[in-house]
Motif scaffolding. Structure first.
Motif, PDB file in Angstrom:
ATOM      1  N   ILE A  66       0.846  -1.202   0.000  1.00 57.31           N
ATOM      2  CA  ILE A  66       0.000   0.000   0.000  1.00 57.31           C
ATOM      3  C   ILE A  66       0.879   1.249   0.000  1.00 57.31           C
ATOM      4  O   ILE A  66       0.630   2.197  -0.757  1.00 57.31           O
ATOM      5  CB  ILE A  66      -0.932  -0.014   1.225  1.00 57.31           C
ATOM      6  N   ARG A  67       1.916   1.257   0.843  1.00 58.73           N
ATOM      7  CA  ARG A  67       2.837   2.405   0.859  1.00 58.73           C
ATOM      8  C   ARG A  67       3.494   2.579  -0.507  1.00 58.73           C
ATOM      9  O   ARG A  67       3.674   3.707  -0.977  1.00 58.73           O
ATOM     10  CB  ARG A  67       3.922   2.205   1.927  1.00 58.73           C
ATOM     11  N   SER A  68       3.854   1.485  -1.119  1.00 57.72           N
ATOM     12  CA  SER A  68       4.492   1.563  -2.441  1.00 57.72           C
ATOM     13  C   SER A  68       3.528   2.145  -3.464  1.00 57.72           C
ATOM     14  O   SER A  68       3.905   2.998  -4.282  1.00 57.72           O
ATOM     15  CB  SER A  68       4.952   0.168  -2.874  1.00 57.72           C
ATOM     16  N   ASP A  69       2.270   1.717  -3.423  1.00 62.07           N
ATOM     17  CA  ASP A  69       1.264   2.266  -4.338  1.00 62.07           C
ATOM     18  C   ASP A  69       1.041   3.753  -4.072  1.00 62.07           C
ATOM     19  O   ASP A  69       0.923   4.559  -5.005  1.00 62.07           O
ATOM     20  CB  ASP A  69      -0.068   1.511  -4.173  1.00 62.07           C
ATOM     21  N   GLN A  70       0.965   4.120  -2.796  1.00 61.35           N
ATOM     22  CA  GLN A  70       0.771   5.530  -2.452  1.00 61.35           C
ATOM     23  C   GLN A  70       1.922   6.381  -2.993  1.00 61.35           C
ATOM     24  O   GLN A  70       1.707   7.436  -3.601  1.00 61.35           O
ATOM     25  CB  GLN A  70       0.688   5.681  -0.928  1.00 61.35           C
ATOM     26  N   ALA A  71       3.133   5.905  -2.781  1.00 60.25           N
ATOM     27  CA  ALA A  71       4.309   6.658  -3.232  1.00 60.25           C
ATOM     28  C   ALA A  71       4.362   6.737  -4.750  1.00 60.25           C
ATOM     29  O   ALA A  71       4.731   7.777  -5.313  1.00 60.25           O
ATOM     30  CB  ALA A  71       5.578   6.000  -2.694  1.00 60.25           C
ATOM     31  N   ARG A  72       3.976   5.651  -5.426  1.00 63.34           N
ATOM     32  CA  ARG A  72       3.999   5.655  -6.896  1.00 63.34           C
ATOM     33  C   ARG A  72       3.039   6.710  -7.452  1.00 63.34           C
ATOM     34  O   ARG A  72       3.362   7.432  -8.398  1.00 63.34           O
ATOM     35  CB  ARG A  72       3.627   4.264  -7.424  1.00 63.34           C
ATOM     36  N   ILE A  73       1.864   6.814  -6.839  1.00 60.20           N
ATOM     37  CA  ILE A  73       0.893   7.816  -7.292  1.00 60.20           C
ATOM     38  C   ILE A  73       1.416   9.224  -7.042  1.00 60.20           C
ATOM     39  O   ILE A  73       1.350  10.099  -7.920  1.00 60.20           O
ATOM     40  CB  ILE A  73      -0.456   7.589  -6.593  1.00 60.20           C
ATOM     41  N   LEU A  74       1.939   9.462  -5.851  1.00 59.53           N
ATOM     42  CA  LEU A  74       2.478  10.786  -5.534  1.00 59.53           C
ATOM     43  C   LEU A  74       3.646  11.143  -6.444  1.00 59.53           C
ATOM     44  O   LEU A  74       3.808  12.299  -6.844  1.00 59.53           O
ATOM     45  CB  LEU A  74       2.915  10.830  -4.070  1.00 59.53           C
ATOM     46  N   GLU A  80       2.233  12.226  -9.729  1.00 60.31           N
ATOM     47  CA  GLU A  80       1.507  13.495  -9.669  1.00 60.31           C
ATOM     48  C   GLU A  80       2.460  14.692  -9.582  1.00 60.31           C
ATOM     49  O   GLU A  80       2.295  15.687 -10.291  1.00 60.31           O
ATOM     50  CB  GLU A  80       0.566  13.494  -8.462  1.00 60.31           C
ATOM     51  N   ASP A  81       3.433  14.600  -8.694  1.00 59.56           N
ATOM     52  CA  ASP A  81       4.354  15.731  -8.502  1.00 59.56           C
ATOM     53  C   ASP A  81       5.591  15.224  -7.764  1.00 59.56           C
ATOM     54  O   ASP A  81       5.660  15.276  -6.535  1.00 59.56           O
ATOM     55  CB  ASP A  81       3.671  16.846  -7.697  1.00 59.56           C
ATOM     56  N   PRO A  82       6.592  14.716  -8.487  1.00 63.76           N
ATOM     57  CA  PRO A  82       7.752  14.115  -7.825  1.00 63.76           C
ATOM     58  C   PRO A  82       8.536  15.084  -6.950  1.00 63.76           C
ATOM     59  O   PRO A  82       9.149  14.666  -5.974  1.00 63.76           O
ATOM     60  CB  PRO A  82       8.606  13.610  -9.000  1.00 63.76           C
ATOM     61  N   VAL A  83       8.509  16.355  -7.288  1.00 57.54           N
ATOM     62  CA  VAL A  83       9.257  17.345  -6.501  1.00 57.54           C
ATOM     63  C   VAL A  83       8.438  17.804  -5.297  1.00 57.54           C
ATOM     64  O   VAL A  83       8.891  17.746  -4.152  1.00 57.54           O
ATOM     65  CB  VAL A  83       9.652  18.550  -7.375  1.00 57.54           C
ATOM     66  N   GLY A  84       7.220  18.244  -5.563  1.00 57.54           N
ATOM     67  CA  GLY A  84       6.379  18.755  -4.483  1.00 57.54           C
ATOM     68  C   GLY A  84       6.015  17.699  -3.453  1.00 57.54           C
ATOM     69  O   GLY A  84       5.794  18.018  -2.278  1.00 57.54           O
ATOM     70  N   ASP A  86       9.204  10.202   0.688  1.00 57.50           N
ATOM     71  CA  ASP A  86      10.284   9.676   1.522  1.00 57.50           C
ATOM     72  C   ASP A  86       9.744   9.136   2.841  1.00 57.50           C
ATOM     73  O   ASP A  86      10.210   8.094   3.334  1.00 57.50           O
ATOM     74  CB  ASP A  86      11.317  10.776   1.791  1.00 57.50           C
ATOM     75  N   ALA A  87       8.753   9.815   3.409  1.00 60.63           N
ATOM     76  CA  ALA A  87       8.158   9.338   4.660  1.00 60.63           C
ATOM     77  C   ALA A  87       7.453   7.999   4.453  1.00 60.63           C
ATOM     78  O   ALA A  87       7.558   7.092   5.287  1.00 60.63           O
ATOM     79  CB  ALA A  87       7.176  10.382   5.199  1.00 60.63           C
ATOM     80  N   LEU A  88       6.752   7.870   3.341  1.00 62.36           N
ATOM     81  CA  LEU A  88       6.071   6.607   3.033  1.00 62.36           C
ATOM     82  C   LEU A  88       7.075   5.475   2.859  1.00 62.36           C
ATOM     83  O   LEU A  88       6.855   4.349   3.322  1.00 62.36           O
ATOM     84  CB  LEU A  88       5.219   6.759   1.768  1.00 62.36           C
ATOM     85  N   MET A  89       8.186   5.758   2.193  1.00 61.05           N
ATOM     86  CA  MET A  89       9.199   4.726   1.978  1.00 61.05           C
ATOM     87  C   MET A  89       9.855   4.320   3.297  1.00 61.05           C
ATOM     88  O   MET A  89      10.184   3.138   3.497  1.00 61.05           O
ATOM     89  CB  MET A  89      10.255   5.226   0.993  1.00 61.05           C
ATOM     90  N   ALA A  90      10.042   5.267   4.188  1.00 59.84           N
ATOM     91  CA  ALA A  90      10.602   4.934   5.499  1.00 59.84           C
ATOM     92  C   ALA A  90       9.621   4.060   6.294  1.00 59.84           C
ATOM     93  O   ALA A  90      10.026   3.086   6.942  1.00 59.84           O
ATOM     94  CB  ALA A  90      10.922   6.215   6.268  1.00 59.84           C
TER      95      ALA A  90
END
Length: 628
Positions: free
Chosen positions: A491-499, A502-506, A512-516
């Motif tokens: 789920i975290r991986s899916d959330q991070a992929r979407i973000l 959408e906006d890799p910089v913003g 990074d928090a999701l990956m941690a």
């Protein structure tokens, strides 16, 4: 309007009084000339009264019409304000759905699982917006007819102005913002021409009143506000729809179910020439299964690739397989050596083969330690050659007799170790490979993997049970707790992929928090499966809890290692039988006692009463693979 009503009333009262006076005079006179004069005066009064009544009625009708026109304009403005408020609520709903799509709902769920319900909710809100807009247009048109029916020819510009405002709302298109903008711009240009004219007319009561002029300007502002709120709702909807599409297009997890083969036959005691399943054969099956499970479970966990228990388990099992293979080869050589045929050549070949096997990977040192229960270093090759073949130049018989006696001692020690290692290797496989398979089968079908695990018997904790049995596969709840954590990293991986899309910089900080969080969850799950392996399986009374196995393992302290993708790692480096024992759970796992309720502690039932109810990981790297 009130002054007009007062004026007409005063005129009417005066005329009525005059008529009464003339009628009295007419009744009292007999003079024909006076009678004729009085009758002419009465006729004039009656005509004035009728004209006053007619004018009063006209003013009343005008007042009513103005009230109707003002009322219709008021209703239109109120409807627009209510509709704008509703649009703002819809925008908030879109934004809430946008955020909730990435969040966990009831139970472990994420974007992939939430997408269908979110799309249904989004489309429902979109329908509500269009239904309310259609109802608003109908209501505005009904009020526009009221205004038209109660306005005169001089109010033509006002009527055109109202029609353009309604057309502006009617021309909005939720799915085609470019068309909406073009329509709004065209109609705003018309309204910009009409509004000054209407303002000027209202100031001199030409066709419309000053009040109606103000209300028409309010109408213009309210329509503009509605159009802006509609655009905001459309933007929020488009942003949500883009996120839903990203979630819907996340790659589905596909699992190729494995045939988990029965390896229990390898635990049977082997004799020379046995043709059944050997420990090496069973280990090969286990290693292939672990590798396949690791590859598929890594796909389930998502990116980036992060080691799960199977990633460690396959290396640990491979090490076990190497030692089992060496043990079985050594036992075969020792059994061959015991077959006394007074052939020096055969004995030398058997001893040579035994030396080659047992001097690999410090195995001989381990064997001698176990056989003699000593901790000092020895010259393994010299000791083995002398013990089995006797000193150079001696007769064969004494060497053979001494060798056979030593071989019996070695067979006992190595056979016990082989049996323990095969038991460990196969029991871990039987207990831990299955939940991986059950969980992934359910998840790949779109079902709840946790529910499938509970149905398969991994539903602890259970009362005071410490160790696994065939009937109680997860006595302390380590497996189900581990997979509760394993389910969330994907789920975290899916959330991070979407973000990221959408906006890799913003979104970098949140990504990074999701990956941690993801990495921490996998680590915690790995540790829980490690607890299942190391405590509820290995520490059982017939494995590490067996006094003889514990004694043998203690003799091996400081000689064991594990090799994984990162290289070779010594297990309990620098230790000796007097300082550490691999059979000790706390020593092996790097755990320490902590008070109950300590943050991050794992509650565990221990086989010995002096252990705490809580164990916490002290932070060094742990390899899950029992003592091999």
């Amino acid at each position: 309007m009130g002054a007009s009503r007062n004026h007409f009333g005063e005129v009417r009262e005066s005329l009525m009084q005059r008529r009464g006076a003339l009628q009295d005079q007419l009744a009292q006179t007999q003079d024909p000339a006076q009678q004729a004069s009085l009758q002419d005066q009465l006729a004039l009064v009656e005509a004035g009264y009728a004209q006053n009544t007619r004018q009063e009625r006209e003013v009343q009708c005008a007042a009513l019409a103005m009230r109707m026109g003002v009322g219709s304009l008021a209703t239109m403005n109120q409807s627009l304000q209510r509709s704008s408020t509703s649009l703002q609520t819809k925008t908030e709903r879109f934004n809430t759905l946008h955020d909730q799509l990435l969040e966990q709902q009831a139970g472990p769920s994420g974007p992939r699982q939430n997408a269908p319900a979110t799309r249904r909710a989004m489309e429902g809100v979109q329908r509500e917006i269009e239904q309310e807009r259609s109802a608003l247009v109908r209501g505005l048109r009904a009020e526009a007819r009221v205004f038209r029916d109660n306005s005169g020819p001089q109010a033509a510009e006002a009527r055109r102005f109202i029609e353009s405002q309604i057309a502006e709302i009617e021309g909005l298109n939720f799915s085609d913002p470019a068309q909406s903008r073009a329509s709004v711009e065209r109609l705003n240009a018309i309204q910009a021409e009409l509004l000054p004219v209407i303002t000027a007319q209202s100031s001199i009561w030409r066709g419309i009143s000053p009040q109606e002029g103000r209300m028409l300007r309010d109408l213009d502002q309210n329509v503009d506000a509605y159009v802006a709120d509609y655009a905001q709702a459309r933007e929020a909807s488009a942003r949500l729809e883009a996120r839903v599409e990203l979630a819907e297009n996340l790659p589905d997890f596909a699992y190729n179910p494995l045939n988990l083969r029965d390896v229990s036959a390898a635990r049977e005691t082997r004799t020379p020439g046995s043709t059944g399943l050997s420990g090496v054969d069973a280990n090969r099956i286990i290693n292939e299964t672990y590798n396949a499970l690791d590859q598929q479970f890594s796909r389930f966990l998502g990116d980036p690739p992060t080691a799960n228990w199977m990633s460690f388990g396959k290396y640990a099992s491979r090490e076990a397989g190497t030692q089992i293979q060496n043990l079985e080869a050594a036992l075969e050589a020792l059994e061959t050596f015991k077959q006394v045929d007074f052939s020096t050549g055969n004995d030398e070949r058997a001893v040579g083969a035994l030396i080659e096997v047992m001097t690999s990977d410090r195995m001989m040192e381990q064997a001698v330690r176990m056989a003699f229960e000593v901790g000092e270093d020895v010259d393994i090759r010299a000791f083995l050659t002398t013990a089995l073949l006797g000193p150079p130049g001696s007769s064969v018989v004494p060497g053979v007799v001494a060798g056979v006696d030593f071989a019996d001692r070695m067979i006992g020690a190595l056979g016990g170790l082989r049996e323990a290692m095969v038991t460990v290797n196969t029991r871990i496989y039987e207990n831990i490979a299955r939940p991986y398979d059950v969980f992934m089968q359910a998840e790949s079908r779109g079902e709840d993997g946790l529910a499938a695990l509970r149905a398969a018997g991994y539903d602890g904790p259970h009362g005071g049970q410490t160790f696994t049995t065939e009937q109680m596969r997860d006595p302390q709840g380590f497996v189900i707790s581990a997979f509760e954590k394993y389910k969330e990293p994907s789920i975290r991986s899916d959330q991070a992929r979407i973000l990221e899309r959408e906006d890799p910089v913003g979104n970098r900080e949140r990504i990074d928090a999701l990956m941690a969080e993801r990495e921490a969850l996998i680590h915690e799950a790995n540790l829980l499966i490690g607890m299942q392996e190391q405590l509820t399986i290995l520490q059982a009374p017939d494995i590490f809890g067996d006094p003889m196995v514990s004694l043998l393992l203690g003799a091996m302290s400081g000689t064991m290692s594990l090799t994984d993708a990162n290289g070779r790692h010594e297990l309990l480096p620098g230790s000796s039988p007097s300082t550490a024992n691999w059979a000790d759970f706390e020593t092996r796992m790097g755990l320490r006692q902590v008070p109950a309720g300590t943050a991050g502690a794992i509650e565990a039932r221990m086989p010995n009463p002096h252990f705490s109810q809580g164990c916490a990981h002290i932070g060094r790297r742990v390899y899950f693979g029992s003592f091999y």
